[in-house]
Design an enzyme around this catalytic site. Structure first.
Site, PDB file in Angstrom:
ATOM      1  N   HIS A   1       0.804  -1.217   0.000  1.00  0.00           N
ATOM      2  CA  HIS A   1       0.000   0.000   0.000  1.00  0.00           C
ATOM      3  C   HIS A   1       0.841   1.273   0.000  1.00  0.00           C
ATOM      4  O   HIS A   1       0.512   2.227  -0.697  1.00  0.00           O
ATOM      5  CB  HIS A   1      -0.948   0.019   1.208  1.00  0.00           C
ATOM      6  CG  HIS A   1      -1.939  -1.099   1.196  1.00  0.00           C
ATOM      7  ND1 HIS A   1      -1.675  -2.319   1.780  1.00  0.00           N
ATOM      8  CD2 HIS A   1      -3.180  -1.189   0.656  1.00  0.00           C
ATOM      9  CE1 HIS A   1      -2.719  -3.116   1.612  1.00  0.00           C
ATOM     10  NE2 HIS A   1      -3.635  -2.468   0.924  1.00  0.00           N
TER      11      HIS A   1
ATOM     12  N   ARG B   1     -17.379  23.647  16.881  1.00  0.00           N
ATOM     13  CA  ARG B   1     -18.679  23.004  16.798  1.00  0.00           C
ATOM     14  C   ARG B   1     -19.694  23.560  17.785  1.00  0.00           C
ATOM     15  O   ARG B   1     -20.890  23.272  17.666  1.00  0.00           O
ATOM     16  CB  ARG B   1     -18.522  21.491  16.972  1.00  0.00           C
ATOM     17  CG  ARG B   1     -17.728  20.827  15.852  1.00  0.00           C
ATOM     18  CD  ARG B   1     -18.386  21.016  14.489  1.00  0.00           C
ATOM     19  NE  ARG B   1     -19.780  20.630  14.516  1.00  0.00           N
ATOM     20  CZ  ARG B   1     -20.220  19.373  14.435  1.00  0.00           C
ATOM     21  NH1 ARG B   1     -19.339  18.389  14.286  1.00  0.00           N
ATOM     22  NH2 ARG B   1     -21.511  19.108  14.470  1.00  0.00           N
TER      23      ARG B   1
ATOM     24  N   GLU C   1       2.344  -0.901   7.782  1.00  0.00           N
ATOM     25  CA  GLU C   1       3.453  -1.006   6.837  1.00  0.00           C
ATOM     26  C   GLU C   1       4.618  -0.090   7.201  1.00  0.00           C
ATOM     27  O   GLU C   1       5.782  -0.436   6.977  1.00  0.00           O
ATOM     28  CB  GLU C   1       2.939  -0.757   5.419  1.00  0.00           C
ATOM     29  CG  GLU C   1       1.942  -1.843   4.997  1.00  0.00           C
ATOM     30  CD  GLU C   1       1.491  -1.768   3.554  1.00  0.00           C
ATOM     31  OE1 GLU C   1       1.957  -0.869   2.809  1.00  0.00           O
ATOM     32  OE2 GLU C   1       0.676  -2.626   3.155  1.00  0.00           O
TER      33      GLU C   1
ATOM     34  N   ARG D   1     -23.331  15.991  12.372  1.00  0.00           N
ATOM     35  CA  ARG D   1     -23.603  17.050  11.405  1.00  0.00           C
ATOM     36  C   ARG D   1     -24.938  16.768  10.706  1.00  0.00           C
ATOM     37  O   ARG D   1     -25.178  15.643  10.247  1.00  0.00           O
ATOM     38  CB  ARG D   1     -22.485  17.135  10.362  1.00  0.00           C
ATOM     39  CG  ARG D   1     -21.212  17.778  10.880  1.00  0.00           C
ATOM     40  CD  ARG D   1     -20.188  17.932   9.754  1.00  0.00           C
ATOM     41  NE  ARG D   1     -19.113  18.827  10.139  1.00  0.00           N
ATOM     42  CZ  ARG D   1     -17.967  18.444  10.708  1.00  0.00           C
ATOM     43  NH1 ARG D   1     -17.761  17.165  10.947  1.00  0.00           N
ATOM     44  NH2 ARG D   1     -17.039  19.326  11.040  1.00  0.00           N
TER      45      ARG D   1
END
Length: 261
Positions: free
Chosen positions: A7, A226, A82, A170
């Site tokens: 990856h 928020r 990885e 949200r």
């Protein structure tokens, strides 16, 4: 080459100097920005599946991987696995977040001492009861360098969730205005627990650090307040990101000087 990880697209032969620390961002553009504009000798390691990786040098001269995790904990967990396979022993997440406390303002940074981890990827690594705790020494180093740099910062608990819209309550800016009952009122509930911020990767990263045995920490620039608005403040985002990456770079440099071997 055969040793290149599936990856991340690079392997041990691509990092002969053996960097032991990584600065990890969700956004490949941020990883490149750190390597090419904020560090020395930046160069591309790989561009694969959107998980762009770069090699550079910290101010003290140690090499560092500027890695891209992608969005969310599942992608991040693959990248972390990885990175550990190629010798990384310290990972600092440099990201963005939304504040759920009135005193944690847009542009500030949050340094996570631990996380309320509501993430499926983390449950594949360790049971839900397993703590999501940051490396304490690395966390203190990040706080110290933030003080030295004059950057407004807060150290405390982060809430890590799997989704940007429903999982962070949200509705006004979402295609789905109908939340599950378990999501309704979640921000108020977490704020009452003195949680500082919401984001999507830190909790799983911290569990991975404890299970895999590497030093893990996170510093996130606050891009949304928020308690006032669910939308990110795009006009202040660059300043918040700059503060987070400055703390991350200085903290990584501090770690390399205190862990020379």
């Amino acid at each position: 080459m055969a040793d290149r990880l599936y990856h991340i697209g690079f392997g041990l032969d691509d990092v002969p100097e053996g960097p032991r620390v990584a600065l990890m961002s969700g956004d490949p553009g941020r990883s490149e920005l750190i390597a090419m504009e904020h560090l020395a000798d930046g160069r591309e390691l790989s561009r694969h599946r959107g998980l762009d990786n770069f090699l550079a040098r910290l101010p003290g001269g140690a090499s560092v991987v500027c890695a891209t995790s992608g969005m969310g904990a599942p992608s991040m967990s693959i990248v972390v696995n990885e990175l550990v396979q190629v010798g990384i022993r310290c990972i600092i997440r440099v990201g963005t977040c939304g504040s759920i406390q009135p005193h944690v303002r847009v542009g500030d940074v949050v340094i996570s001492s631990g996380a309320l981890c509501r993430q499926g990827a983390a449950n594949d690594v360790a049971p839900p009861e397993f703590p999501a705790a940051a490396d304490p020494f690395l966390t203190v180093a990040l706080a110290d360098v933030a003080v030295g740099a004059g950057i407004a910062h807060h150290v405390g608990i982060t809430a890590s969730v799997d989704t940007f819209y429903e999982g962070q309550e949200r509705t006004a800016s979402s295609a789905n205005p109908h939340l599950l009952r378990s999501m309704t009122g979640m921000i108020d509930e977490y704020a009452a627990l003195r949680v500082l911020n919401l984001e999507m990767e830190t909790g799983t990263l911290l569990k991975l650090g404890l299970v895999y045995g590497f030093a893990a920490a996170a510093v996130c620039g606050v891009v949304a307040q928020r308690t006032e608005d669910e939308r990110p403040r795009l006009d202040l985002k660059d300043a918040a990101v700059d503060n987070a990456l400055r703390v991350g770079v200085l903290g990584a440099d501090r770690w390399t000087t205190t862990h020379p071997d």
